[in-house]
Design a protein around this motif. Sequence first.
Motif, PDB file in Angstrom:
ATOM      1  N   THR A 102       3.578  17.467  -3.039  1.00  0.00           N
ATOM      2  CA  THR A 102       4.998  17.683  -3.331  1.00  0.00           C
ATOM      3  C   THR A 102       5.811  16.414  -3.226  1.00  0.00           C
ATOM      4  O   THR A 102       7.022  16.443  -3.280  1.00  0.00           O
ATOM      5  N   GLY A 103       5.180  15.257  -3.076  1.00  0.00           N
ATOM      6  CA  GLY A 103       5.932  14.006  -3.128  1.00  0.00           C
ATOM      7  C   GLY A 103       6.074  13.282  -1.812  1.00  0.00           C
ATOM      8  O   GLY A 103       6.730  12.245  -1.759  1.00  0.00           O
ATOM      9  N   ASP A 104       5.461  13.761  -0.728  1.00  0.00           N
ATOM     10  CA  ASP A 104       5.519  13.011   0.525  1.00  0.00           C
ATOM     11  C   ASP A 104       4.563  11.845   0.453  1.00  0.00           C
ATOM     12  O   ASP A 104       3.502  11.941  -0.153  1.00  0.00           O
ATOM     13  N   TYR A 105       4.937  10.769   1.089  1.00  0.00           N
ATOM     14  CA  TYR A 105       4.082   9.599   1.005  1.00  0.00           C
ATOM     15  C   TYR A 105       4.154   8.799   2.292  1.00  0.00           C
ATOM     16  O   TYR A 105       5.084   8.948   3.083  1.00  0.00           O
ATOM     17  N   LEU A 133       0.853  -1.195   0.000  1.00  0.00           N
ATOM     18  CA  LEU A 133       0.000   0.000   0.000  1.00  0.00           C
ATOM     19  C   LEU A 133       0.882   1.235   0.000  1.00  0.00           C
ATOM     20  O   LEU A 133       1.853   1.321   0.757  1.00  0.00           O
ATOM     21  N   THR A 134       0.545   2.184  -0.861  1.00  0.00           N
ATOM     22  CA  THR A 134       1.266   3.476  -0.881  1.00  0.00           C
ATOM     23  C   THR A 134       0.212   4.578  -0.957  1.00  0.00           C
ATOM     24  O   THR A 134      -0.744   4.462  -1.726  1.00  0.00           O
ATOM     25  N   GLY A 135       0.416   5.628  -0.167  1.00  0.00           N
ATOM     26  CA  GLY A 135      -0.506   6.768  -0.257  1.00  0.00           C
ATOM     27  C   GLY A 135       0.290   8.064  -0.289  1.00  0.00           C
ATOM     28  O   GLY A 135       1.234   8.230   0.476  1.00  0.00           O
ATOM     29  N   ALA A 136      -0.101   8.951  -1.184  1.00  0.00           N
ATOM     30  CA  ALA A 136       0.603  10.235  -1.253  1.00  0.00           C
ATOM     31  C   ALA A 136      -0.059  11.210  -0.278  1.00  0.00           C
ATOM     32  O   ALA A 136      -1.293  11.352  -0.285  1.00  0.00           O
TER      33      ALA A 136
END
Lengths: 309, 140
Positions: A76-79, A69-72
């Motif tokens: 600006t690119g933090d996740y 699982l990935t969530g932004a």
Amino acid sequence: MAFYEVYSHPALIRYKTSVCTKATLFFVIVLCLTYIPPLLVAYRSQGFWLKRSTYEEQPHIRFQYQILLTGATSTTGDYVAWSTYHNFNHLLGSNLRIPSVSVQEEDLNQDGKFDRLSLQLELPLKPEEQIYSIQLLLTFSYQLFRMSTVVMQTLVYVQHSSSVPGSQLFVSGDLRLYQRIPLPHRGLHTAYNVSVIDGTSPFASAYDLVKIIQAYQERNLTTYLSCPSPLWTVGRASDAPFRINAEIHYPLEIISYRPGFWETIKFAWIQYVSVLLIFLWVFHRIQTFVFQNQVLPTVPIHQVKEHRP
Amino acid sequence: MTVINSIVPARFLTLIAHLVIVITIFWSRSNNVQACLPLDFSEEEYNTEDTRLVVALSVTLGLFGVELAGFFSGVSMFNHSQSLLSLAAHCSASICLSFFVFQKWECWTYWFIFAFCSVIPALCELILFIAVFGLKKKPF
């Protein structure tokens, strides 16, 4: 008293001739014209040799309990991210958030094969964090048994992004099979029984979604989630977790395969014989006319039982 | 006697059917010529193939003349073998040529139909002509 027909039976007349006569030539021509045109008719009207056919089967699908699982959390690119692979979680450092996951696989019609997966995932977030996009990868094992035996590891990839921060993502769809080539009609197919993500690798490249999906799409047999757009609900309370609710159905699949030798021959034979019957009848009538009326000279031999006086 | 009553009209009908369809092909040959040319063809290629087909059709009409002459003059009207051959050849020709028109077969397939169904009966007719008028044999 009335006179009626009580019984009848055919009387056989044999016509004999020697080999080098017009009657033999006629017979050879009639033989060719009886047996070859049905083949031409059946072949030229398309579909003589069965090249591809379909069958339906509900596959045995089991969730492998591996999730990535990935969530932004900003534009600006933090996740934030999480997975069931220890090595990936180590690489994340402070971006790791551990969600609470609840999964049920149900067999609704009690036939021994699962029919639906319900997954609820609650991702804890800091009060100032917002989720703008989600990438979710689930792994399954997929098995077919009816024709060829197929055992493979597959994945479902769900992605949604929005310019508005959300509080819940709801996905509901069917797990469908995508074939580039038809399956064989028998045999064992375990070439894809390899885990889609190598969980033992400590390198970040093994968990790169681009590389995973790229390698996965090289396969001739893949699965995908067929669903209308995921539902993105906005307005998260500052202390509420981000919820992901996924319902994946395992429907009856129509699978295309290459028929084997005997199935192809069976259908070709049916087509040939049904046209051959017509040609046999027509040329039977023509031959009866020609030989009975001695259009070509032959020696007829009647089978009559001589009555002894 | 009854045999001849059936064979002679049947032979006449198949001969005329074949003749009619050959004349029809004279008017509808453009589809068949286009079927044997590549997608982008030039005017000269079209004219070459068209001329070839017209030549084949004209020679067929000439051979028809030979056969009809033999049939109506009585040389082969009562000859059973020639009647049977002519019947079979022209019947298969009529069927094949109707496929030729409806299924838009390529123009080179006409040569096969011509060889088997026009040349062979006309050749046998010529042989009978020579046998009757040259060698003074009886027609049947």
